[in-house]
Structure formats: C-alpha cells, structure tokens
Motif scaffolding. Structure first.
Motif, mmCIF file in Angstrom:
data_model
loop_
_atom_site.group_PDB
_atom_site.id
_atom_site.type_symbol
_atom_site.label_atom_id
_atom_site.label_comp_id
_atom_site.label_asym_id
_atom_site.label_seq_id
_atom_site.Cartn_x
_atom_site.Cartn_y
_atom_site.Cartn_z
ATOM 1 N N MET A 10 20.120 5.263 -12.116
ATOM 2 C CA MET A 10 19.394 6.390 -11.519
ATOM 3 C C MET A 10 20.144 7.704 -11.797
ATOM 4 N N ILE A 11 19.400 8.750 -12.118
ATOM 5 C CA ILE A 11 19.991 10.053 -12.439
ATOM 6 C C ILE A 11 19.955 10.932 -11.188
ATOM 7 N N PRO A 12 21.114 11.238 -10.591
ATOM 8 C CA PRO A 12 21.131 11.995 -9.321
ATOM 9 C C PRO A 12 20.366 13.317 -9.394
ATOM 10 N N LYS A 13 20.466 13.993 -10.532
ATOM 11 C CA LYS A 13 19.756 15.285 -10.688
ATOM 12 C C LYS A 13 18.253 15.060 -10.605
ATOM 13 N N GLY A 14 17.826 13.944 -11.193
ATOM 14 C CA GLY A 14 16.396 13.603 -11.124
ATOM 15 C C GLY A 14 15.974 13.283 -9.702
ATOM 16 N N LEU A 15 16.831 12.578 -8.965
ATOM 17 C CA LEU A 15 16.517 12.255 -7.565
ATOM 18 C C LEU A 15 16.441 13.540 -6.745
ATOM 19 N N LYS A 16 17.380 14.453 -7.011
ATOM 20 C CA LYS A 16 17.412 15.728 -6.267
ATOM 21 C C LYS A 16 16.118 16.509 -6.499
ATOM 22 N N GLY B 240 0.794 -1.224 0.000
ATOM 23 C CA GLY B 240 0.000 0.000 0.000
ATOM 24 C C GLY B 240 0.824 1.271 0.000
ATOM 25 N N CYS B 241 2.090 1.166 -0.413
ATOM 26 C CA CYS B 241 2.944 2.366 -0.434
ATOM 27 C C CYS B 241 2.753 3.087 -1.758
ATOM 28 N N ASN B 242 3.270 4.303 -1.813
ATOM 29 C CA ASN B 242 3.209 5.106 -3.036
ATOM 30 C C ASN B 242 4.595 5.069 -3.667
ATOM 31 N N LEU B 243 4.711 4.399 -4.823
ATOM 32 C CA LEU B 243 6.022 4.272 -5.466
ATOM 33 C C LEU B 243 6.311 5.546 -6.242
ATOM 34 N N VAL B 244 7.389 6.234 -5.840
ATOM 35 C CA VAL B 244 7.772 7.502 -6.471
ATOM 36 C C VAL B 244 8.901 7.215 -7.447
ATOM 37 N N SER B 245 8.622 7.440 -8.742
ATOM 38 C CA SER B 245 9.589 7.070 -9.775
ATOM 39 C C SER B 245 10.695 8.116 -9.870
ATOM 40 N N VAL B 246 11.931 7.621 -9.885
ATOM 41 C CA VAL B 246 13.091 8.505 -10.047
ATOM 42 C C VAL B 246 13.628 8.314 -11.469
ATOM 43 N N PRO B 247 13.854 9.398 -12.218
ATOM 44 C CA PRO B 247 14.340 9.244 -13.599
ATOM 45 C C PRO B 247 15.642 8.446 -13.673
ATOM 46 N N SER C 280 23.615 -0.054 -15.707
ATOM 47 C CA SER C 280 24.590 -0.157 -14.613
ATOM 48 C C SER C 280 24.987 1.246 -14.191
ATOM 49 N N MET C 281 24.890 1.509 -12.877
ATOM 50 C CA MET C 281 25.208 2.844 -12.353
ATOM 51 C C MET C 281 26.709 3.097 -12.387
ATOM 52 N N THR C 282 27.097 4.320 -12.700
ATOM 53 C CA THR C 282 28.512 4.701 -12.609
ATOM 54 C C THR C 282 28.846 4.970 -11.143
ATOM 55 N N ALA C 283 30.133 4.881 -10.829
ATOM 56 C CA ALA C 283 30.575 5.159 -9.457
ATOM 57 C C ALA C 283 30.193 6.583 -9.070
ATOM 58 N N GLN C 284 30.379 7.519 -10.004
ATOM 59 C CA GLN C 284 30.075 8.929 -9.716
ATOM 60 C C GLN C 284 28.611 9.100 -9.320
ATOM 61 N N ARG C 285 27.735 8.428 -10.079
ATOM 62 C CA ARG C 285 26.303 8.556 -9.762
ATOM 63 C C ARG C 285 26.007 7.959 -8.390
ATOM 64 N N TRP D 53 28.007 7.858 -5.793
ATOM 65 C CA TRP D 53 28.464 8.829 -4.787
ATOM 66 C C TRP D 53 27.433 9.940 -4.626
ATOM 67 N N GLU D 54 26.918 10.431 -5.759
ATOM 68 C CA GLU D 54 25.968 11.563 -5.678
ATOM 69 C C GLU D 54 24.649 11.119 -5.052
ATOM 70 N N VAL D 55 24.183 9.919 -5.400
ATOM 71 C CA VAL D 55 22.946 9.403 -4.800
ATOM 72 C C VAL D 55 23.161 9.180 -3.305
ATOM 73 N N TYR D 56 24.347 8.645 -2.935
ATOM 74 C CA TYR D 56 24.617 8.405 -1.519
ATOM 75 C C TYR D 56 24.615 9.716 -0.748
ATOM 76 N N GLU D 57 25.195 10.776 -1.328
ATOM 77 C CA GLU D 57 25.209 12.083 -0.639
ATOM 78 C C GLU D 57 23.794 12.614 -0.434
ATOM 79 N N LEU D 58 22.930 12.416 -1.454
ATOM 80 C CA LEU D 58 21.534 12.855 -1.291
ATOM 81 C C LEU D 58 20.841 12.027 -0.198
ATOM 82 N N ALA D 59 21.190 10.729 -0.136
ATOM 83 C CA ALA D 59 20.609 9.879 0.922
ATOM 84 C C ALA D 59 21.052 10.378 2.292
ATOM 85 N N ARG D 60 22.273 10.901 2.386
ATOM 86 C CA ARG D 60 22.741 11.455 3.669
ATOM 87 C C ARG D 60 21.956 12.713 4.025
#
Ligand SMILES: Cc1ncc(COP(=O)(O)O)c(CNc2cc3ccccc3n(O)c2=O)c1O
Length: 425
Positions: A166-172, A153-160, A207-212, A214-221
């Motif tokens: 995953m695109i970090p800018k899209g997640l941001k 019953g959750c709401n799945l929020v799509s990230v580009p 397949s995610m790049t290492a850079q992406r 890192w950026e996703v992890y920083e947003l998660a922080r």
C-alpha cells in the motif's frame, strides 16, 4: 479506543451462549464437580479409541484413550487453552505488541483460534462492516476476501499500491475526501476499516516496507481506522529480519491480525488465529459460539502436541526449512520466467509468499486467454480479474503459484504460456 463505533448492529447484539458458558465453566472446574448441565455426548459411546501420528522428524504424537476422549469432545469456543497460550507467547515474542499489557477495555491483546484464517476474516468482516460502508483495501487482493466482503454490500475503496504494498501517499489522498473530525459524526461515510495483506501479498507477492507500515499506521490514528492485517505469508518471508508487523506498532489497539498455519503446518487441518483488542476478539468468539462452536478439538490438540514437543525454536527451525523450499521454488519460477517470458510479460520478484504476479504485454485482458487458450495448451494460471474489486474490469495480469509444481513443470508451463501469448499477439 471507542470500539462500539466499529461494531455492526448484529455484532453488538450478540450475547454469550448460556450453554457454551456452562461448558466452559465445567472445563475450568475441578474433576470433583458433578455436572448434569451440558448436553455433551458421552465419549464412551464414540467408536474411536486411540491413535498415534508419526512426525517426519521421528517424533510420535500419541492420543491415548483419555486424550482421545477429550479430542473427540466439544471444547472452548476461543480455542483449547494449551494452543491459545502457546500462540499468545509466540505473538508476544515475535511482535512484542504494546497492547499485551493494556487493560481489557483499553484493548488488551487477546486471541482466538479460528477454522483457518478464512473463518477469522469472514467473522471480522461481519463484525465491522455494514451495507454501504466505505472499506479501504489495496486491490488487487485475495479473492477469498472479496468473496467475504462484497456480499456485505459495502463499497470497496481501492488504495493505490505497488510491489512494496500500500502506498501511504495514495491512502492519504483517498482519505482527504473526509475530515478526521467526521469520525465523531454518527452518520458520516468516513471509512472505519482498512484491510491489507502486508507480506507476500495474494495475488501480487508485494511486501510492505516498515516505513510504509509506520506511515499507514499514523494515518489510521488520524482517521481512527481499524487495520485488518491479514498475514498468512508472514512466515514465508525469504529474508531476515522479518518486517515489523502492524501488531508490533499498535499503541492504540487498532490492529486485528489474522494468522494461519495453512502455509507452514497444514492447510487441511484448518487452524488460524485472530489476534486483536479483547473487546473485538470477544465479539468474534460470540459469533463462533453461535456458528461452528469451536475449531475441531482433535486438530487443535494434534497441532498443540506438536508445538509443545517442538518448542518455539523447533517451530522456527521448521519455518526455516519451509522458507528454503519456497525460495528454491521462487527462484526456479523466476529463472523460467526470464527464459520464456521476458519478451511478453513483466513482473517483480516476490520477497515472500508463493505467488508471481505477471503483467502480459500487449494483452488488455487475460481472462479469455487463460480460461480458453491456456486450457487448450494444458497450462493453468489465474486471470488477474478475479482479484480486482470489479472482476469484469479488463486486467492484463495473471497469477502464477510456485507452491505445488516442480521446477521442471514450471519451466514447461512457462514454455507453453510463452507460445500461447505469442500466438495471441
Ligand atoms: C491472503 C490470504 N488470506 C487468507 C487466506 C485463507 O487461508 P486459510 O488460513 O487456509 O483459511 C488465504 C489463502 N489463499 C488461498 C487459499 C486457497 C485454497 C484452496 C485453493 C486455492 C487457494 N488459493 O488460490 C489461495 O490463494 C490468503 O491467501
């Protein structure tokens, strides 16, 4: 990390099973202990006596009478110790997680065995996701994840995302709907969980790049997110060095990683692993205690014997052979796609995994074409809609697996698919 913030009421309410604790106490005790506690059956009544398993490289795995009695008996809910310790060493050697040396309450890296990573995913979702929660995922995604998540019953929020994941800018941008300070408001709708398949994505092959990462992890922080790193294709990355994992950068203890032996040793043995902060892995183990009790002792012992026989280098040598097989399969599929589908479809070459994600040109939705016409032409692929958050949304994509068919079969299949698409246009 405040892990209590992430737990559902059901997960927080789980308590150790007294019976399972007694079993595990007994398993840790010296043979001199006389136990009248456990309701375990007497293995002398079992009809199975012994077995030997021939390994292709000439080795033989032996289950003598003593080993067989252990293999056929209940075992620890977190997994048999020798398999767990082998995997913990592998995780530390491959990913060097910062959390390996943390204290338990600070998120020390822990693991448990699950019956396939599918069990791990479903138990992790049930630990973290309440009805109404906003859960971040990069769609399209694995249909088994949607099957486990959507009934909650959750709401799945799509990230580009794109062919690099995953695109970090899209997640941001998605996260900009909330204020990081909302994490301190108990009734905030701010997401707490992000799910992604970082290598050889199913169905996209991305397949995610290492850079992406890192950026996703920083947003998660910034937004205090847990990241579920579902990585069954980690060992099917065609080129080295393999990408650094979220686990390898997890300074906060916010990564829950699911691994699987399905694509490299056996899918039918159903051996997967959850790796994550001890407070969360403990919750998954409590759920295992109250559901399956543990993954099959026999299959765990079988795999553990093989891994101890091979050693880590032997295991990685086997992985290299598997990678070469799937690289050949991928190249055959790409070659046939170029030959038959260049005018009617477009795709990216996957750097890992076993899937090719193709967009059919001039087709709005592939569902009818695949489910009706393709079967007539005796070729079967998966229509992209099954991987979308809303499966009824029109989707021009199809997923083709290059794992099982021979290069010749793949070529014939794409020849048929090409005729099919041209007929439909
Ligand atoms: C991203 C991602 N996460 C977890 C799992 C589960 O793997 P486990 O370790 O074996 O439990 C998977 C397995 N994916 C599939 C399985 C499958 C089984 C029968 C028939 C078809 C299947 N197709 O099509 C699949 O994609 C996966 O792709």
């Amino acid at each position: 990390m405040n892990y209590a913030r992430f737990l559902t009421a059901v997960s927080a309410a789980r308590k150790p099973s007294a019976i399972r604790m007694l079993t595990e106490l007994q398993l840790r005790s010296p043979p001199s202990l006389i136990s009248l506690a456990g309701g375990a059956p007497n293995p002398n009544t079992f009809p199975f006596q012994s077995c030997s398993i021939q390994v292709k490289n000439g080795d033989t795995l032996m289950f003598d009478e003593t080993m067989m009695k252990r293999a056929l008996q209940y075992s620890a809910s977190s997994g048999i110790p020798e398999l767990l310790s082998w995997m913990k060493t592998l995780q530390k050697d491959l990913h060097n997680p910062p959390t390996a040396n943390y204290t338990a309450e600070n998120g020390q890296m822990d693991m448990c065995v699950t019956t396939g990573s599918q069990e791990g995913l479903s138990k992790v979702f049930e630990m973290l996701v309440n009805p109404g929660d906003n859960v971040l995922i990069d769609a399209p995604t694995y249909s088994g994840t949607l099957a486990a998540l959507q009934p909650l019953g959750c709401n799945l929020v799509s990230v580009p995302s794109d062919q690099y994941g995953m695109i970090p800018k899209g997640l941001k941008e998605v996260l900009s709907r909330w204020d990081p300070a909302d994490v301190h408001k108990p009734h905030s709708t701010i997401p707490r969980v992000l799910y992604t398949i970082p290598n050889g994505g199913n169905p996209t092959g991305a397949s995610m790049t290492a850079q992406r990462k890192w950026e996703v992890y920083e947003l998660a922080r910034q937004y205090d997110l847990l990241i579920i790193e579902d990585d069954p294709y980690y060992f099917l990355q065609f080129d080295k060095p393999w990408a650094p994992t979220f686990l390898s950068m997890d300074v906060d203890g916010r990564i829950i990683r699911t691994d699987s032996f399905s694509k490299i040793l056996s899918s039918g043995l159903r051996i997967g692993f959850v790796t994550g902060p001890k407070p969360l892995v403990d919750r998954v183990v409590l759920h295992i205690q109250a559901s399956t009790m543990h993954t099959s002792t026999f299959t765990q012992l079988m795999v553990s014997q093989l891994l101890h026989r091979w050693g880590q280098q032997g295991f990685l040598n086997h992985i290299d052979e598997v990678i070469e097989f799937y690289r050949t399969q991928r190249d055959a599929m790409l070659s046939s796609a170029d030959k038959w589908l260049k005018d009617v479809a477009e795709w990216h070459s996957p750097a890992a995994g076993m899937f090719l994600w193709m967009k059919l040109k001039g087709i709005t939705d592939s569902q009818q074409l695949i489910m009706e016409k393709a079967l007539e032409k005796e070729v079967l692929l998966v229509p992209g809609g099954v991987f979308m958050i809303n499966s009824s949304d029109p989707c021009p994509y199809v997923r083709a697996a290059f794992s099982l068919s021979t290069p010749q079969q793949i070529d014939e299949a794409f020849k048929r698919l090409s005729a099919l698409i041209k007929g439909a246009l």
